[in-house]
Design an enzyme around this catalytic site. Structure first.
Site, PDB file in Angstrom:
ATOM      1  N   HIS A   1       0.817  -1.094   0.006  1.00 21.57           N
ATOM      2  CA  HIS A   1      -0.106   0.077  -0.050  1.00 21.57           C
ATOM      3  C   HIS A   1       0.705   1.266   0.207  1.00 21.57           C
ATOM      4  O   HIS A   1       0.400   2.110  -0.817  1.00 21.57           O
ATOM      5  CB  HIS A   1      -0.825   0.192   1.174  1.00 21.57           C
ATOM      6  CG  HIS A   1      -1.785  -1.050   1.510  1.00 21.57           C
ATOM      7  ND1 HIS A   1      -1.914  -1.831   2.490  1.00 21.57           N
ATOM      8  CD2 HIS A   1      -2.948  -1.486   0.585  1.00 21.57           C
ATOM      9  CE1 HIS A   1      -3.079  -2.814   2.215  1.00 21.57           C
ATOM     10  NE2 HIS A   1      -3.582  -2.522   1.015  1.00 21.57           N
TER      11      HIS A   1
ATOM     12  N   LYS B   1     -15.909  -7.998   5.267  1.00 22.53           N
ATOM     13  CA  LYS B   1     -14.661  -8.731   5.188  1.00 22.53           C
ATOM     14  C   LYS B   1     -14.077  -9.081   6.683  1.00 22.53           C
ATOM     15  O   LYS B   1     -13.072  -9.807   6.704  1.00 22.53           O
ATOM     16  CB  LYS B   1     -13.659  -7.797   4.488  1.00 22.53           C
ATOM     17  CG  LYS B   1     -13.650  -7.945   3.063  1.00 22.53           C
ATOM     18  CD  LYS B   1     -12.183  -7.370   2.522  1.00 22.53           C
ATOM     19  CE  LYS B   1     -11.839  -7.708   1.178  1.00 22.53           C
ATOM     20  NZ  LYS B   1     -10.609  -6.988   0.684  1.00 22.53           N
TER      21      LYS B   1
ATOM     22  N   SER C   1      -2.333  -8.023   2.572  1.00 25.04           N
ATOM     23  CA  SER C   1      -2.803  -7.924   3.960  1.00 25.04           C
ATOM     24  C   SER C   1      -3.174  -9.245   4.439  1.00 25.04           C
ATOM     25  O   SER C   1      -2.716  -9.595   5.701  1.00 25.04           O
ATOM     26  CB  SER C   1      -3.964  -6.865   4.173  1.00 25.04           C
ATOM     27  OG  SER C   1      -3.570  -5.635   3.774  1.00 25.04           O
TER      28      SER C   1
ATOM     29  N   ARG D   1      -1.948  -6.265  -8.387  1.00 20.79           N
ATOM     30  CA  ARG D   1      -1.073  -7.242  -7.925  1.00 20.79           C
ATOM     31  C   ARG D   1      -0.796  -8.274  -9.106  1.00 20.79           C
ATOM     32  O   ARG D   1      -0.042  -8.392  -9.937  1.00 20.79           O
ATOM     33  CB  ARG D   1      -1.277  -7.891  -6.568  1.00 20.79           C
ATOM     34  CG  ARG D   1      -1.099  -7.131  -5.554  1.00 20.79           C
ATOM     35  CD  ARG D   1      -1.611  -7.518  -4.079  1.00 20.79           C
ATOM     36  NE  ARG D   1      -3.032  -7.415  -4.432  1.00 20.79           N
ATOM     37  CZ  ARG D   1      -3.857  -7.158  -3.157  1.00 20.79           C
ATOM     38  NH1 ARG D   1      -3.344  -7.740  -2.157  1.00 20.79           N
ATOM     39  NH2 ARG D   1      -5.260  -7.148  -3.292  1.00 20.79           N
TER      40      ARG D   1
HETATM   41  P1  ADP Z   1      -9.549  -3.979  -0.834  1.00 19.51           P
HETATM   42  O1  ADP Z   1     -10.429  -4.566   0.033  1.00 19.51           O
HETATM   43  O2  ADP Z   1     -10.224  -2.784  -1.600  1.00 19.51           O
HETATM   44  O3  ADP Z   1      -9.106  -4.960  -1.867  1.00 19.51           O
HETATM   45  P2  ADP Z   1      -6.868  -3.864   0.230  1.00 19.51           P
HETATM   46  O4  ADP Z   1      -6.746  -2.761   1.581  1.00 19.51           O
HETATM   47  O5  ADP Z   1      -6.615  -5.181   0.211  1.00 19.51           O
HETATM   48  O6  ADP Z   1      -8.587  -3.367   0.045  1.00 19.51           O
HETATM   49  O7  ADP Z   1      -6.191  -3.037  -0.967  1.00 19.51           O
HETATM   50  C1  ADP Z   1      -6.332  -1.817  -1.383  1.00 19.51           C
HETATM   51  C2  ADP Z   1      -5.864  -1.454  -2.688  1.00 19.51           C
HETATM   52  O8  ADP Z   1      -4.253  -1.574  -2.579  1.00 19.51           O
HETATM   53  C3  ADP Z   1      -6.386  -2.544  -3.910  1.00 19.51           C
HETATM   54  O9  ADP Z   1      -6.354  -1.695  -5.325  1.00 19.51           O
HETATM   55  C4  ADP Z   1      -5.255  -3.344  -3.976  1.00 19.51           C
HETATM   56  O10 ADP Z   1      -5.052  -4.164  -5.138  1.00 19.51           O
HETATM   57  C5  ADP Z   1      -4.007  -2.613  -3.535  1.00 19.51           C
HETATM   58  N1  ADP Z   1      -2.801  -3.601  -3.246  1.00 19.51           N
HETATM   59  C6  ADP Z   1      -2.729  -4.034  -1.939  1.00 19.51           C
HETATM   60  N2  ADP Z   1      -1.667  -4.522  -1.752  1.00 19.51           N
HETATM   61  C7  ADP Z   1      -0.864  -4.455  -2.975  1.00 19.51           C
HETATM   62  C8  ADP Z   1       0.453  -4.680  -3.586  1.00 19.51           C
HETATM   63  N3  ADP Z   1       1.479  -5.501  -2.609  1.00 19.51           N
HETATM   64  N4  ADP Z   1       0.790  -4.167  -4.679  1.00 19.51           N
HETATM   65  C9  ADP Z   1      -0.125  -3.320  -5.500  1.00 19.51           C
HETATM   66  N5  ADP Z   1      -1.373  -2.982  -5.238  1.00 19.51           N
HETATM   67  C10 ADP Z   1      -1.513  -3.439  -3.924  1.00 19.51           C
END
Ligand code: ADP
Length: 163
Positions: free
Chosen positions: A17, A41, A133, A95
């Site tokens: 992030h 979630k 995460s 990702r």
């Molecule tokens: P959500 O529930 O919206 O997926 P997340 O907190 O998991 O929320 O992710 C928020 C955003 O950050 C999403 O667009 C996700 O694809 C991106 N993201 C999370 N981890 C990574 C990473 N390692 N590399 C690139 N983008 C990421």
């Protein structure tokens, strides 16, 4: 003034992030981090904890690079949140191919709801692309070392959770 919205659950915020936030900052004058309440979630960290952790990360980023980041919890429709904060861009990270299908659908639906808001995708640095995460929580729960995936304050918060 160009405003971007980076929405997510951030349960907890990872170096993936942080990487996307830093890249996003180059595109906009103000980046709003939309922290989704996301009860479905079943987040490990409460909204307040998630907001506090990402707030601390954002303060560290702006201290290094300048710029403006605002942390904004939201529970309504993403596109309404974007309108509320005046964003013309929604920022998402990609990702793997697995993210694509869902994101593809989201863009289509959000564009139908408001064609004036553009979604922009970014990829993290190769070393941070695989960080999720969900897996970080799993590693922490099993007593593994998460220091390559999150900052020290987040690693400490995970340790406290799984004490
Ligand atoms: P959500 O529930 O919206 O997926 P997340 O907190 O998991 O929320 O992710 C928020 C955003 O950050 C999403 O667009 C996700 O694809 C991106 N993201 C999370 N981890 C990574 C990473 N390692 N590399 C690139 N983008 C990421």
């Amino acid at each position: 003034m160009r405003i971007g919205l980076y929405p997510g659950t951030f349960d907890p915020v990872t170096l993936g992030h942080v990487d996307i936030i830093q890249r996003g900052m180059a595109l906009v004058d103000r980046l709003v981090i939309g922290v989704a309440i996301n009860r479905d979630k079943g987040p490990l960290f409460s909204l307040e904890e998630r907001v506090a952790m990402i707030q601390a990360e954002c303060e560290a980023i702006t201290a290094r690079t300048g710029g403006e980041i605002v942390v904004h919890p939201f529970e309504n429709l993403l596109i309404d949140c974007a309108r509320d904060v005046g964003a013309s861009i929604i920022l998402r990270g990609l990702r793997a191919v697995a993210d694509f299908e869902y994101e593809f659908q989201m863009v289509g639906m959000n564009r139908a709801l408001d064609a004036s808001i553009e979604t922009v995708f970014m990829m993290a640095d190769a070393r941070r692309q695989a960080i999720a995460s969900k897996l970080v929580k799993e590693i922490a729960r099993l007593g593994g070392d998460v220091s390559k995936f999150v900052t020290p304050p987040v690693a400490a918060a995970l340790k406290r959770k799984f004490g």
